[in-house]
Design a protein around this motif. Structure first.
Motif, PDB file in Angstrom:
ATOM      1  N   PHE A 137       0.811  -1.212   0.000  1.00 35.46           N
ATOM      2  CA  PHE A 137       0.000   0.000   0.000  1.00 35.46           C
ATOM      3  C   PHE A 137       0.848   1.268   0.000  1.00 35.46           C
ATOM      4  N   GLU A 138       2.151   1.144  -0.217  1.00 40.96           N
ATOM      5  CA  GLU A 138       3.013   2.331  -0.218  1.00 40.96           C
ATOM      6  C   GLU A 138       2.589   3.335  -1.288  1.00 40.96           C
ATOM      7  N   ARG A 139       2.210   2.854  -2.439  1.00 39.94           N
ATOM      8  CA  ARG A 139       1.768   3.766  -3.502  1.00 39.94           C
ATOM      9  C   ARG A 139       0.531   4.559  -3.067  1.00 39.94           C
ATOM     10  N   THR A 140      -0.375   3.893  -2.358  1.00 37.94           N
ATOM     11  CA  THR A 140      -1.571   4.561  -1.839  1.00 37.94           C
ATOM     12  C   THR A 140      -1.176   5.631  -0.824  1.00 37.94           C
ATOM     13  N   ARG A 141      -0.287   5.284   0.093  1.00 39.58           N
ATOM     14  CA  ARG A 141       0.146   6.255   1.104  1.00 39.58           C
ATOM     15  C   ARG A 141       0.871   7.434   0.452  1.00 39.58           C
ATOM     16  N   ALA A 142       1.668   7.166  -0.566  1.00 40.21           N
ATOM     17  CA  ALA A 142       2.363   8.248  -1.285  1.00 40.21           C
ATOM     18  C   ALA A 142       1.345   9.167  -1.971  1.00 40.21           C
ATOM     19  N   PHE A 143       0.266   8.608  -2.480  1.00 40.29           N
ATOM     20  CA  PHE A 143      -0.796   9.401  -3.097  1.00 40.29           C
ATOM     21  C   PHE A 143      -1.373  10.387  -2.085  1.00 40.29           C
ATOM     22  N   TYR A 144      -1.693   9.918  -0.892  1.00 40.66           N
ATOM     23  CA  TYR A 144      -2.267  10.810   0.116  1.00 40.66           C
ATOM     24  C   TYR A 144      -1.278  11.900   0.525  1.00 40.66           C
ATOM     25  N   ARG A 145      -0.027  11.524   0.698  1.00 43.91           N
ATOM     26  CA  ARG A 145       0.982  12.536   1.049  1.00 43.91           C
ATOM     27  C   ARG A 145       1.108  13.571  -0.061  1.00 43.91           C
ATOM     28  N   LYS A 146       1.105  13.123  -1.307  1.00 43.94           N
ATOM     29  CA  LYS A 146       1.197  14.037  -2.453  1.00 43.94           C
ATOM     30  C   LYS A 146       0.016  15.003  -2.490  1.00 43.94           C
ATOM     31  N   CYS A 147      -1.140  14.538  -2.026  1.00 48.38           N
ATOM     32  CA  CYS A 147      -2.356  15.357  -2.028  1.00 48.38           C
ATOM     33  C   CYS A 147      -2.470  16.236  -0.779  1.00 48.38           C
ATOM     34  N   GLY A 148      -1.423  16.284   0.035  1.00 43.68           N
ATOM     35  CA  GLY A 148      -1.403  17.188   1.183  1.00 43.68           C
ATOM     36  C   GLY A 148      -1.904  16.607   2.485  1.00 43.68           C
TER      37      GLY A 148
ATOM     38  N   ALA B  71      -1.991   9.012  12.704  1.00 47.12           N
ATOM     39  CA  ALA B  71      -1.980   7.914  13.670  1.00 47.12           C
ATOM     40  C   ALA B  71      -1.668   6.595  12.973  1.00 47.12           C
ATOM     41  N   ARG B  72      -1.164   5.673  13.780  1.00 48.38           N
ATOM     42  CA  ARG B  72      -0.910   4.307  13.321  1.00 48.38           C
ATOM     43  C   ARG B  72      -1.384   3.376  14.429  1.00 48.38           C
ATOM     44  N   ILE B  73      -2.271   2.464  14.061  1.00 46.25           N
ATOM     45  CA  ILE B  73      -2.748   1.471  15.014  1.00 46.25           C
ATOM     46  C   ILE B  73      -2.171   0.135  14.579  1.00 46.25           C
ATOM     47  N   ARG B  74      -1.263  -0.357  15.360  1.00 45.96           N
ATOM     48  CA  ARG B  74      -0.538  -1.585  15.023  1.00 45.96           C
ATOM     49  C   ARG B  74      -1.490  -2.793  14.993  1.00 45.96           C
ATOM     50  N   ASP B  75      -1.281  -3.663  14.026  1.00 44.23           N
ATOM     51  CA  ASP B  75      -2.007  -4.929  13.902  1.00 44.23           C
ATOM     52  C   ASP B  75      -3.521  -4.745  13.839  1.00 44.23           C
ATOM     53  N   PHE B  76      -3.977  -3.638  13.296  1.00 46.20           N
ATOM     54  CA  PHE B  76      -5.410  -3.332  13.264  1.00 46.20           C
ATOM     55  C   PHE B  76      -6.181  -4.286  12.350  1.00 46.20           C
ATOM     56  N   TYR B  77      -5.778  -4.390  11.112  1.00 50.06           N
ATOM     57  CA  TYR B  77      -6.498  -5.217  10.144  1.00 50.06           C
ATOM     58  C   TYR B  77      -6.196  -6.694  10.343  1.00 50.06           C
ATOM     59  N   ASP B  78      -4.960  -6.968  10.740  1.00 55.70           N
ATOM     60  CA  ASP B  78      -4.500  -8.331  10.988  1.00 55.70           C
ATOM     61  C   ASP B  78      -3.115  -8.210  11.610  1.00 55.70           C
ATOM     62  N   VAL B  79      -2.580  -9.278  12.089  1.00 55.79           N
ATOM     63  CA  VAL B  79      -1.227  -9.248  12.634  1.00 55.79           C
ATOM     64  C   VAL B  79      -0.278  -8.778  11.540  1.00 55.79           C
ATOM     65  N   GLY B  80       0.476  -7.729  11.824  1.00 58.58           N
ATOM     66  CA  GLY B  80       1.419  -7.187  10.855  1.00 58.58           C
ATOM     67  C   GLY B  80       0.816  -6.228   9.848  1.00 58.58           C
TER      68      GLY B  80
ATOM     69  N   LYS C 173      -3.149  -0.053  10.657  1.00 58.66           N
ATOM     70  CA  LYS C 173      -4.047   0.956  10.108  1.00 58.66           C
ATOM     71  C   LYS C 173      -3.321   2.293  10.221  1.00 58.66           C
ATOM     72  N   ILE C 174      -3.204   3.012   9.115  1.00 51.09           N
ATOM     73  CA  ILE C 174      -2.581   4.333   9.118  1.00 51.09           C
ATOM     74  C   ILE C 174      -3.663   5.345   8.783  1.00 51.09           C
ATOM     75  N   VAL C 175      -3.782   6.360   9.621  1.00 54.68           N
ATOM     76  CA  VAL C 175      -4.798   7.395   9.451  1.00 54.68           C
ATOM     77  C   VAL C 175      -4.108   8.680   9.001  1.00 54.68           C
ATOM     78  N   TYR C 176      -4.600   9.243   7.915  1.00 53.59           N
ATOM     79  CA  TYR C 176      -4.122  10.530   7.398  1.00 53.59           C
ATOM     80  C   TYR C 176      -5.208  11.568   7.620  1.00 53.59           C
TER      81      TYR C 176
END
Length: 157
Positions: A117-128, A133-142, A145-148
């Protein structure tokens, strides 16, 4: 062409989410329920699509309950054949402009912390958007969840 979605778009929107984001069957079922609520007028949600000889993109956001002017972008997707053309950025700008016009103040978006999902995260950063926040192991172990977030209006205005 960016436009509001219609009930006739439902099957194409679900297929787009399945093909683009690889939603699981239970997630696709929940998405179908969200669209049904949207079309029944049971929500204040915003749902738009990008059309180019068929649906190629979608953005869906909803107000965050028990907040003042906070919205959550639940879905944004552009068919892989149309990615890299600015369509996702245009959809996101349209959502932001719509919310700003309504006097809303904050847009949140969450995504996976997996390397795929790095490309997705880069998209959000590019869009400002800034990582809030980061919630470890939210969706599954490892799978964190990253909140922008992005402020839509200047506070105090």
């Amino acid at each position: 062409m960016i436009r509001p979605v219609t009930p006739d778009d439902t099957a194409a929107l679900i297929a787009l989410a399945k093909d683009t984001i690889s939603f699981e069957p239970n997630e696709l079922e929940e998405l179908g329920k969200m669209f049904a609520d949207y079309f029944n007028g049971n929500s204040d949600d915003i749902c738009i699509t990008d059309e180019d000889n068929g649906l190629v993109g979608v953005a869906y956001c909803t107000p965050e309950r028990m907040t003042n002017g906070t919205w959550n972008l639940l879905l944004i997707a552009v068919h892989p054949n149309y990615q890299g053309q600015g369509r996702g950025s245009a959809l996101l700008r349209y959502v932001e402009q719509t919310l700003t016009g309504r006097g809303e103040r904050l847009l949140l978006v969450e995504t996976s912390g997996l390397p795929s999902f790095e490309r997705t995260r880069a998209f959000y950063r590019k869009c400002g958007y800034d990582e809030e926040a980061r919630i470890r192991d939210f969706y599954d172990v490892g799978n964190d969840k990253i909140v922008y977030h992005k402020m839509l209006t200047v506070q105090g205005m």
